[in-house]
Write a protein that holds these residues in place. Sequence first.
Motif, PDB file in Angstrom:
ATOM      1  N   LYS A 175       0.722  -1.101  -0.032  1.00  0.00           N
ATOM      2  CA  LYS A 175      -0.030   0.086   0.114  1.00  0.00           C
ATOM      3  C   LYS A 175       0.860   1.326  -0.026  1.00  0.00           C
ATOM      4  CE  LYS A 175      -4.058  -2.016   2.000  1.00  0.00           C
ATOM      5  NZ  LYS A 175      -4.103  -3.284   1.664  1.00  0.00           N
ATOM      6  N   ARG A 176       1.905   1.274  -0.562  1.00  0.00           N
ATOM      7  CA  ARG A 176       2.781   2.288  -0.857  1.00  0.00           C
ATOM      8  C   ARG A 176       2.299   3.296  -1.927  1.00  0.00           C
ATOM      9  NH1 ARG A 176       9.070  -0.128   0.191  1.00  0.00           N
ATOM     10  NH2 ARG A 176       8.711  -1.178   2.095  1.00  0.00           N
ATOM     11  N   THR A 177       1.463   2.772  -2.768  1.00  0.00           N
ATOM     12  CA  THR A 177       0.972   3.761  -3.843  1.00  0.00           C
ATOM     13  C   THR A 177      -0.612   3.714  -3.538  1.00  0.00           C
ATOM     14  OG1 THR A 177       0.914   2.188  -5.603  1.00  0.00           O
ATOM     15  CG2 THR A 177       2.838   3.346  -5.516  1.00  0.00           C
ATOM     16  N   LYS A 178      -1.264   4.574  -4.263  1.00  0.00           N
ATOM     17  CA  LYS A 178      -2.770   4.718  -4.389  1.00  0.00           C
ATOM     18  C   LYS A 178      -3.262   4.780  -5.832  1.00  0.00           C
ATOM     19  CE  LYS A 178      -6.535   7.782  -2.668  1.00  0.00           C
ATOM     20  NZ  LYS A 178      -7.016   8.731  -2.153  1.00  0.00           N
ATOM     21  N   ALA A 179      -4.237   4.341  -6.224  1.00  0.00           N
ATOM     22  CA  ALA A 179      -4.846   4.348  -7.601  1.00  0.00           C
ATOM     23  C   ALA A 179      -5.310   5.655  -7.599  1.00  0.00           C
ATOM     24  CB  ALA A 179      -5.732   3.249  -7.824  1.00  0.00           C
ATOM     25  N   ALA A 225      -4.136   1.656 -25.304  1.00  0.00           N
ATOM     26  CA  ALA A 225      -3.590   1.296 -24.050  1.00  0.00           C
ATOM     27  C   ALA A 225      -4.532   1.550 -22.835  1.00  0.00           C
ATOM     28  CB  ALA A 225      -2.215   1.765 -23.790  1.00  0.00           C
ATOM     29  N   ILE A 226      -4.398   0.608 -21.730  1.00  0.00           N
ATOM     30  CA  ILE A 226      -5.000   0.794 -20.578  1.00  0.00           C
ATOM     31  C   ILE A 226      -3.829   1.283 -19.653  1.00  0.00           C
ATOM     32  CG2 ILE A 226      -6.250  -0.373 -18.886  1.00  0.00           C
ATOM     33  CD1 ILE A 226      -7.176  -2.436 -20.693  1.00  0.00           C
ATOM     34  N   TRP A 227      -4.276   2.146 -18.722  1.00  0.00           N
ATOM     35  CA  TRP A 227      -3.224   3.030 -18.128  1.00  0.00           C
ATOM     36  C   TRP A 227      -3.750   2.603 -16.546  1.00  0.00           C
ATOM     37  CZ3 TRP A 227       0.525   4.289 -21.017  1.00  0.00           C
ATOM     38  CH2 TRP A 227       0.239   4.610 -22.239  1.00  0.00           C
ATOM     39  N   TYR A 228      -2.719   2.665 -15.743  1.00  0.00           N
ATOM     40  CA  TYR A 228      -2.841   2.249 -14.468  1.00  0.00           C
ATOM     41  C   TYR A 228      -1.791   3.370 -13.655  1.00  0.00           C
ATOM     42  CZ  TYR A 228      -5.565  -1.747 -14.977  1.00  0.00           C
ATOM     43  OH  TYR A 228      -6.374  -2.583 -15.327  1.00  0.00           O
ATOM     44  N   ALA A 229      -2.588   4.861 -13.019  1.00  0.00           N
ATOM     45  CA  ALA A 229      -1.612   5.758 -12.209  1.00  0.00           C
ATOM     46  C   ALA A 229      -1.588   5.626 -11.027  1.00  0.00           C
ATOM     47  CB  ALA A 229      -2.438   7.231 -12.708  1.00  0.00           C
ATOM     48  N   HIS A 230      -0.408   5.722 -10.629  1.00  0.00           N
ATOM     49  CA  HIS A 230      -0.122   5.436  -8.891  1.00  0.00           C
ATOM     50  C   HIS A 230       0.169   6.738  -8.285  1.00  0.00           C
ATOM     51  CE1 HIS A 230       0.490   1.047  -8.995  1.00  0.00           C
ATOM     52  NE2 HIS A 230       0.517   1.447 -10.691  1.00  0.00           N
ATOM     53  N   ARG A 231      -0.340   7.192  -7.201  1.00  0.00           N
ATOM     54  CA  ARG A 231       0.137   8.247  -6.286  1.00  0.00           C
ATOM     55  C   ARG A 231       1.188   7.514  -5.398  1.00  0.00           C
ATOM     56  NH1 ARG A 231      -2.057  12.799  -5.265  1.00  0.00           N
ATOM     57  NH2 ARG A 231      -1.612  12.913  -7.483  1.00  0.00           N
ATOM     58  N   THR A 232       2.340   8.079  -5.433  1.00  0.00           N
ATOM     59  CA  THR A 232       3.422   7.412  -4.637  1.00  0.00           C
ATOM     60  C   THR A 232       3.525   7.861  -3.243  1.00  0.00           C
ATOM     61  OG1 THR A 232       5.163   9.017  -5.669  1.00  0.00           O
ATOM     62  CG2 THR A 232       4.726   6.733  -6.835  1.00  0.00           C
TER      63      THR A 232
END
Length: 360
Positions: free
Chosen positions: A288-292, A353-360
């Motif tokens: 859980k170090r990143t958030k979608a 493309a399908i994208w997955y963005a992470h808040r670090t």
Amino acid sequence: MAGVVAPAAHAEEVPVTPTAQDTAQLSKIADSYLQKRADAVTVTGAAQRRGLSAPQNVTGELAGVIEEDFAALADQGRVLKEVNGGYTRAEVDVTVDSTAVTGDTATVEVTEDTRLYYPAVQPDEPEYEEYSLPHTLTYTRAADGGWLLADDKAKVDPTGPAPTTQITEPIDAPAPDSEDEGPKDTASQTPPPADGVTATPRAANYSKMAAYADRHWKNTNSDYRVYPNDCTNFISQAMRAGGWGMTSGSAMTRKDNRKWFYGSFTWTTSYTWAGAENWYWFAIKHSKRTKALTNVWHLAMADVLQADWKRDGILDHTMIVTKRSKSEVFLTYHTPSTHNKKLSTILAQYPRAIWYAHRT
């Protein structure tokens, strides 16, 4: 028959040291060709689509291929001009890494370092996108003794986004050899959100992540090995530079997506360290170090963007945000080595493309 001497076998051609004149001509042809290739994707190249011809000193066969590429690049440049202004000009530096001459064939290894300049740059934006790309160039001797470029093999890894001056489609990365983690979170949307794309202030450790990527996008860190598909290895290094701690682990647990660690050998390094799919599960589910993020335009400095090119549920590529302005996100990644490429450009190049963005 008696008295008839058999013909001598042809001596095998051996490499010779190229002359200074040969080396200079081979380098000049490479410079001209790669500069014209980069020029084709600029707004000037797009406007001159029908007039884009192959440079001199190439074979007739290659000239036809080059002119088809130039036309496709000009089309791409015209699309990007409508999307985000495109590129105003290209600046190409070519470094000759090695030259080998055997008979009438020369093989030259070069590294192309290209800057594609942006229009109307704002104070908080980079001036240009840049990339570094190795090529193997093959030449053949012409009738007059000079050289003609006969082939160009750009070393583009097909699991990542190609440099803007190359016409390739990414392919799927191999499925990870780890446990099935089930379905992912909902993919990130790509249209600009109604609440705008204002940059989010970040703490100092995030600046360290971005600074690491700025420093090592091309000049790799000798403390780490380089993988054939190096994008996620690079992002793990940046995360560690910003304060992510490694978990415990060993050769026995390297396939465990709950572990994230780097060792002196590949077999003492976790799959999550260098595998895009595995990194996703460690970062967002287990640690859980990143958030979608619901939208890619919510990405801020040092956030991470991952891509599933073929929409098959397996992530193929990983990138980090190194610059952020009020209207644009700039991404940096390895394989190929690319610095500050606009998110809007990547979305335009890979609309499926399908994208997955992470808040670090």
